[in-house]
Design an enzyme around this catalytic site. Structure first.
Site, PDB file in Angstrom:
ATOM      1  N   ARG A 162       0.809  -1.222   0.000  1.00  0.00           N
ATOM      2  CA  ARG A 162       0.000   0.000   0.000  1.00  0.00           C
ATOM      3  C   ARG A 162       0.839   1.269   0.000  1.00  0.00           C
ATOM      4  O   ARG A 162       1.780   1.405   0.769  1.00  0.00           O
ATOM      5  CB  ARG A 162      -0.945   0.000   1.203  1.00  0.00           C
ATOM      6  CG  ARG A 162      -2.227  -0.763   0.897  1.00  0.00           C
ATOM      7  CD  ARG A 162      -3.154  -0.777   2.049  1.00  0.00           C
ATOM      8  NE  ARG A 162      -3.456   0.572   2.525  1.00  0.00           N
ATOM      9  CZ  ARG A 162      -4.298   0.804   3.532  1.00  0.00           C
ATOM     10  NH1 ARG A 162      -4.896  -0.203   4.129  1.00  0.00           N
ATOM     11  NH2 ARG A 162      -4.529   2.040   3.928  1.00  0.00           N
ATOM     12  N   TYR A 181      -9.093 -20.688   1.332  1.00  0.00           N
ATOM     13  CA  TYR A 181      -8.328 -20.104   2.435  1.00  0.00           C
ATOM     14  C   TYR A 181      -7.755 -21.229   3.312  1.00  0.00           C
ATOM     15  O   TYR A 181      -6.569 -21.239   3.637  1.00  0.00           O
ATOM     16  CB  TYR A 181      -9.266 -19.210   3.239  1.00  0.00           C
ATOM     17  CG  TYR A 181      -8.657 -18.541   4.442  1.00  0.00           C
ATOM     18  CD1 TYR A 181      -7.713 -17.541   4.299  1.00  0.00           C
ATOM     19  CD2 TYR A 181      -9.079 -18.876   5.729  1.00  0.00           C
ATOM     20  CE1 TYR A 181      -7.184 -16.895   5.409  1.00  0.00           C
ATOM     21  CE2 TYR A 181      -8.556 -18.235   6.839  1.00  0.00           C
ATOM     22  CZ  TYR A 181      -7.607 -17.246   6.679  1.00  0.00           C
ATOM     23  OH  TYR A 181      -7.097 -16.618   7.772  1.00  0.00           O
TER      24      TYR A 181
HETATM   25  N1  SER Z   1     -10.615 -14.074  10.468  1.00  0.00           N
HETATM   26  C1  SER Z   1     -10.274 -15.011   9.449  1.00  0.00           C
HETATM   27  C2  SER Z   1     -11.300 -15.076   8.405  1.00  0.00           C
HETATM   28  O1  SER Z   1     -12.466 -14.956   8.748  1.00  0.00           O
HETATM   29  C3  SER Z   1     -10.086 -16.371  10.029  1.00  0.00           C
HETATM   30  O2  SER Z   1      -8.776 -16.612  10.275  1.00  0.00           O
HETATM   31  O3  SER Z   1     -10.990 -15.264   7.277  1.00  0.00           O
END
Ligand code: SER
Length: 318
Positions: A36, A141
């Site tokens: 950024r 993820y």
């Molecule tokens: N806070 C994160 C998410 O919701 C979890 O590690 O992606």
């Protein structure tokens, strides 16, 4: 004294970790980096450099030039964004980590990498989820987080790189918004409670997830890196938690301070699906035993502090 480089410094964790690291290790010993060009004010009272974790050469150059011995690698996409952009999530969460580990191997650095409750999946035991258990996540993820945990373990075992990390739960904070996570509702709810007195929740009632207030999350990152190596049986991916709640419980906590607060629901099916695949509560006894993990904030203590800080910032007149 450590010489620290932090990637992803402008994000939710970095913007609060940087000031704490500078307090502890000295302003000149902590280099904040991010892609950024307009980083938050909290991180620009010391060295700040533009750095993309996909640029291995530049990571190498900075680590060498600034004589870095410890890297906090925070640059990553959160679960909601990763699901929308799986290709980019793989690049940033895996290729970025791989670059950092390679530089750490060549230049002999320690590395902190956050994993997440996202590293678990629907076949993981959901209650008091053990430290070592089934990990078959179903989100992109989660796939990147498990791979990251394994990669860090491998670099320690094969190359003796001092890799360490924790599995963060949802982190609640009031400096920088998280941006794109499944647990973000638990941050947004406080802003909306102050700004509008009401909140529309995108996660169903009865959906429990582990959470933590930012001061404890920062403490975890510093503490695990400071722990004597001989005390660590696990290295990467320590379960850590401070509380678990569902949307009704956090709303009830807010109502203790703002009795007129109202909440309704509009479910985000992608985030709900992710939330349901994650544990209800973690067992963090390994972290407690191996490096004295001991969080300070429970739900009501966090709510009191969040509302106090946000009230002062967002409604200074009232
Ligand atoms: N806070 C994160 C998410 O919701 C979890 O590690 O992606």
């Amino acid at each position: 004294m450590k010489r620290i480089l932090v990637t992803g410094s402008a994000g939710q964790i970095g913007s609060e970790l940087i000031p704490e690291l500078r307090k502890k290790y000295g302003k000149d010993n902590v280099i904040a980096t991010d892609i950024r060009k307009d980083p938050p004010l909290s991180i620009i009272d010391g060295e700040y450099e533009i750095l993309d974790c996909l640029d291995r050469k530049k990571i190498f150059q900075f680590v060498k030039e600034f004589k870095i011995d410890t890297i906090y690698h925070l640059a990553a996409l959160l679960s909601g964004v990763a699901e929308a952009k799986p290709d980019l999530a793989w690049k940033i969460n895996i290729d970025g980590l791989y670059n950092v580990l390679e530089v750490a191997r060549e230049l002999n650095c320690s590395v902190f990498t956050p994993s997440s409750i996202g590293a678990f999946g629907p076949t993981t035991p959901p209650d008091k989820t053990p430290q070592d258990t089934i990990q078959r996540p179903t989100s992109m993820y989660g796939v990147t987080k498990v791979s990251g945990e394994l990669l860090c373990d491998y670099y320690f075992k094969r190359f003796k790189v001092d890799t360490r990390g924790v599995r963060y739960p949802g982190i609640i904070s009031n400096v920088t918004l998280p941006g794109g996570g499944t647990t973000d509702y638990a941050v947004d709810i406080y802003y909306k409670a102050i700004q509008e007195g009401k909140f529309t929740c995108n996660i169903k009632k009865g959906t429990f997830m582990d959470m933590m207030y930012m001061p404890d999350a920062i403490e975890a990152a510093i503490q695990v890196m400071e722990a004597p190596a001989e005390n660590l049986q696990h290295r990467n991916a320590f379960n850590v938690t401070a509380m678990t709640f569902d949307p009704e419980m956090i709303a009830a906590s807010i109502k203790k301070y703002l009795p007129d607060f109202k909440m309704d629901y509009q479910i985000d099916p992608i985030k709900q699906d992710i939330a349901e695949s994650w544990p209800n509560s973690l067992d963090d006894s390994a972290a407690r035993k191996e490096w004295n993990w001991n969080p300070k904030y429970d739900l009501d203590a966090m709510t009191k502090d969040m509302l106090f800080v946000l009230q002062k910032r967002l409604n200074p007149e009232s």
